[in-house]
Design a protein around this motif. Sequence first.
Motif, PDB file in Angstrom:
ATOM      1  N   ILE A   3      15.909 139.037  88.121  1.00  0.00           N
ATOM      2  CA  ILE A   3      14.662 139.558  87.555  1.00  0.00           C
ATOM      3  C   ILE A   3      15.098 140.604  86.535  1.00  0.00           C
ATOM      4  O   ILE A   3      15.690 141.629  86.922  1.00  0.00           O
ATOM      5  CB  ILE A   3      13.732 140.150  88.639  1.00  0.00           C
ATOM      6  CG1 ILE A   3      13.304 139.047  89.615  1.00  0.00           C
ATOM      7  CG2 ILE A   3      12.516 140.816  87.992  1.00  0.00           C
ATOM      8  CD1 ILE A   3      12.308 139.482  90.686  1.00  0.00           C
ATOM      9  N   PRO A   4      14.858 140.346  85.235  1.00  0.00           N
ATOM     10  CA  PRO A   4      15.403 141.214  84.192  1.00  0.00           C
ATOM     11  C   PRO A   4      15.025 142.682  84.421  1.00  0.00           C
ATOM     12  O   PRO A   4      13.876 143.002  84.702  1.00  0.00           O
ATOM     13  CB  PRO A   4      14.764 140.673  82.901  1.00  0.00           C
ATOM     14  CG  PRO A   4      14.431 139.252  83.225  1.00  0.00           C
ATOM     15  CD  PRO A   4      14.081 139.224  84.689  1.00  0.00           C
ATOM     16  N   GLY A   5      16.026 143.539  84.339  1.00  0.00           N
ATOM     17  CA  GLY A   5      15.800 144.978  84.495  1.00  0.00           C
ATOM     18  C   GLY A   5      15.776 145.434  85.942  1.00  0.00           C
ATOM     19  O   GLY A   5      15.785 146.633  86.221  1.00  0.00           O
ATOM     20  N   VAL A   6      15.727 144.498  86.884  1.00  0.00           N
ATOM     21  CA  VAL A   6      15.679 144.888  88.302  1.00  0.00           C
ATOM     22  C   VAL A   6      16.912 144.382  89.052  1.00  0.00           C
ATOM     23  O   VAL A   6      17.467 145.079  89.894  1.00  0.00           O
ATOM     24  CB  VAL A   6      14.385 144.376  88.992  1.00  0.00           C
ATOM     25  CG1 VAL A   6      14.267 144.953  90.405  1.00  0.00           C
ATOM     26  CG2 VAL A   6      13.145 144.756  88.188  1.00  0.00           C
ATOM     27  N   GLY A   7      17.370 143.159  88.733  1.00  0.00           N
ATOM     28  CA  GLY A   7      18.590 142.658  89.365  1.00  0.00           C
ATOM     29  C   GLY A   7      18.390 141.343  90.102  1.00  0.00           C
ATOM     30  O   GLY A   7      17.364 140.687  89.975  1.00  0.00           O
ATOM     31  N   LYS A   8      19.432 140.984  90.879  1.00  0.00           N
ATOM     32  CA  LYS A   8      19.440 139.692  91.590  1.00  0.00           C
ATOM     33  C   LYS A   8      18.501 139.734  92.804  1.00  0.00           C
ATOM     34  O   LYS A   8      18.441 140.729  93.524  1.00  0.00           O
ATOM     35  CB  LYS A   8      20.848 139.380  92.085  1.00  0.00           C
ATOM     36  CG  LYS A   8      21.815 139.002  90.985  1.00  0.00           C
ATOM     37  CD  LYS A   8      22.173 137.519  91.058  1.00  0.00           C
ATOM     38  CE  LYS A   8      23.124 137.105  89.949  1.00  0.00           C
ATOM     39  NZ  LYS A   8      22.522 137.137  88.615  1.00  0.00           N
ATOM     40  N   HIS A   9      17.817 138.622  92.999  1.00  0.00           N
ATOM     41  CA  HIS A   9      16.860 138.494  94.095  1.00  0.00           C
ATOM     42  C   HIS A   9      17.002 137.137  94.766  1.00  0.00           C
ATOM     43  O   HIS A   9      17.495 136.182  94.158  1.00  0.00           O
ATOM     44  CB  HIS A   9      15.414 138.598  93.578  1.00  0.00           C
ATOM     45  CG  HIS A   9      14.998 139.976  93.180  1.00  0.00           C
ATOM     46  ND1 HIS A   9      15.503 140.613  92.078  1.00  0.00           N
ATOM     47  CD2 HIS A   9      14.115 140.841  93.748  1.00  0.00           C
ATOM     48  CE1 HIS A   9      14.945 141.818  91.979  1.00  0.00           C
ATOM     49  NE2 HIS A   9      14.108 141.970  92.974  1.00  0.00           N
ATOM     50  N   PHE A  10      16.530 137.065  95.999  1.00  0.00           N
ATOM     51  CA  PHE A  10      16.359 135.783  96.675  1.00  0.00           C
ATOM     52  C   PHE A  10      14.885 135.592  97.013  1.00  0.00           C
ATOM     53  O   PHE A  10      14.218 136.535  97.452  1.00  0.00           O
ATOM     54  CB  PHE A  10      17.140 135.743  97.996  1.00  0.00           C
ATOM     55  CG  PHE A  10      18.605 135.481  97.826  1.00  0.00           C
ATOM     56  CD1 PHE A  10      19.061 134.196  97.565  1.00  0.00           C
ATOM     57  CD2 PHE A  10      19.525 136.509  97.926  1.00  0.00           C
ATOM     58  CE1 PHE A  10      20.420 133.943  97.412  1.00  0.00           C
ATOM     59  CE2 PHE A  10      20.889 136.266  97.774  1.00  0.00           C
ATOM     60  CZ  PHE A  10      21.337 134.982  97.515  1.00  0.00           C
ATOM     61  N   ARG A  11      14.380 134.365  96.840  1.00  0.00           N
ATOM     62  CA  ARG A  11      13.046 134.042  97.341  1.00  0.00           C
ATOM     63  C   ARG A  11      13.137 133.934  98.860  1.00  0.00           C
ATOM     64  O   ARG A  11      14.042 133.263  99.389  1.00  0.00           O
ATOM     65  CB  ARG A  11      12.600 132.695  96.739  1.00  0.00           C
ATOM     66  CG  ARG A  11      11.330 132.066  97.284  1.00  0.00           C
ATOM     67  CD  ARG A  11      10.038 132.550  96.659  1.00  0.00           C
ATOM     68  NE  ARG A  11      10.178 133.089  95.318  1.00  0.00           N
ATOM     69  CZ  ARG A  11      10.162 132.402  94.174  1.00  0.00           C
ATOM     70  NH1 ARG A  11       9.984 131.106  94.185  1.00  0.00           N
ATOM     71  NH2 ARG A  11      10.295 132.995  93.001  1.00  0.00           N
ATOM     72  N   MET A  12      12.257 134.640  99.579  1.00  0.00           N
ATOM     73  CA  MET A  12      12.259 134.590 101.045  1.00  0.00           C
ATOM     74  C   MET A  12      10.845 134.290 101.540  1.00  0.00           C
ATOM     75  O   MET A  12       9.866 134.806 100.986  1.00  0.00           O
ATOM     76  CB  MET A  12      12.752 135.911 101.631  1.00  0.00           C
ATOM     77  CG  MET A  12      14.186 136.198 101.240  1.00  0.00           C
ATOM     78  SD  MET A  12      14.903 137.586 102.163  1.00  0.00           S
ATOM     79  CE  MET A  12      15.181 136.846 103.780  1.00  0.00           C
ATOM     80  N   CYS A  13      10.736 133.450 102.591  1.00  0.00           N
ATOM     81  CA  CYS A  13       9.421 133.034 103.096  1.00  0.00           C
ATOM     82  C   CYS A  13       9.414 133.088 104.617  1.00  0.00           C
ATOM     83  O   CYS A  13      10.445 132.893 105.269  1.00  0.00           O
ATOM     84  CB  CYS A  13       9.116 131.578 102.753  1.00  0.00           C
ATOM     85  SG  CYS A  13       9.177 131.195 101.024  1.00  0.00           S
ATOM     86  N   CYS A  14       8.225 133.314 105.137  1.00  0.00           N
ATOM     87  CA  CYS A  14       8.018 133.260 106.585  1.00  0.00           C
ATOM     88  C   CYS A  14       6.724 132.478 106.812  1.00  0.00           C
ATOM     89  O   CYS A  14       5.677 132.847 106.273  1.00  0.00           O
ATOM     90  CB  CYS A  14       7.915 134.683 107.115  1.00  0.00           C
ATOM     91  SG  CYS A  14       7.476 134.807 108.836  1.00  0.00           S
TER      92      CYS A  14
END
Length: 149
Positions: free
Chosen positions: A136-147
């Motif tokens: 996410i530009p300007g914020v960093g690496k992310h993972f999509r997570m679901c429950c």
Amino acid sequence: MTSCDALIPLRLKLLRQGKTIETCYFDNDEVQSTRHFGVLLKGAEKKDNPQQSLLAIASLYRVNLPENDIYNAWKIRGMATDIPFRGQGLATALLQHCIEYAREQGGEVIWCNARIASVSLYQHSGFDVFGEAFDIPGVGKHFRMCCYL
Ligand SMILES: CC(C)(COP(=O)(O)OP(=O)(O)OC[C@H]1O[C@@H](n2cnc3c(N)ncnc32)[C@H](O)[C@@H]1OP(=O)(O)O)[C@@H](O)C(=O)NCCC(=O)NCCS
């Protein structure tokens, strides 16, 4: 809370350090179905300015999963705990509250884009990682997570 105003100082300090205040307002913040949750210092609910007594915050949006719009889905965003109060279960408590609220609203899935450092926090509350890490530009690496609820 139905307005995000009280959350903005903590969002700026903890989630958008060094950025402008405009970056602290998220899509759908003021939509009717959106809820903003916070943990307040004990006794502070009686004071006039709750914003100064917020220890941890999270927001919950009725937003479909980008990959799959068949579910009644709720997105958590803006989860943060002020630095002196971390490691005491405040974010976990907020997460549980979000899960319960989404369930009450007929939600079938709750999801987020988790920063890598917070993946374990969500995993402990029953979320699973879906797919590869993304930026996410300007914020960093992310993972999509679901429950699934
Ligand atoms: C990520 C963040 C919200 C976690 O907040 P927190 O209130 O410290 O979270 P919790 O206390 O519920 O959980 C943190 C850890 O403390 C542990 N913990 C929970 N209750 C505890 C307690 N009573 N005593 C000690 N440790 C505890 C949890 O197991 C968790 O460990 P884990 O990271 O291995 O899962 C906080 O670090 C933060 O604001 N980070 C910066 C903003 C950010 O990255 N937000 C996430 C965006 S996706």
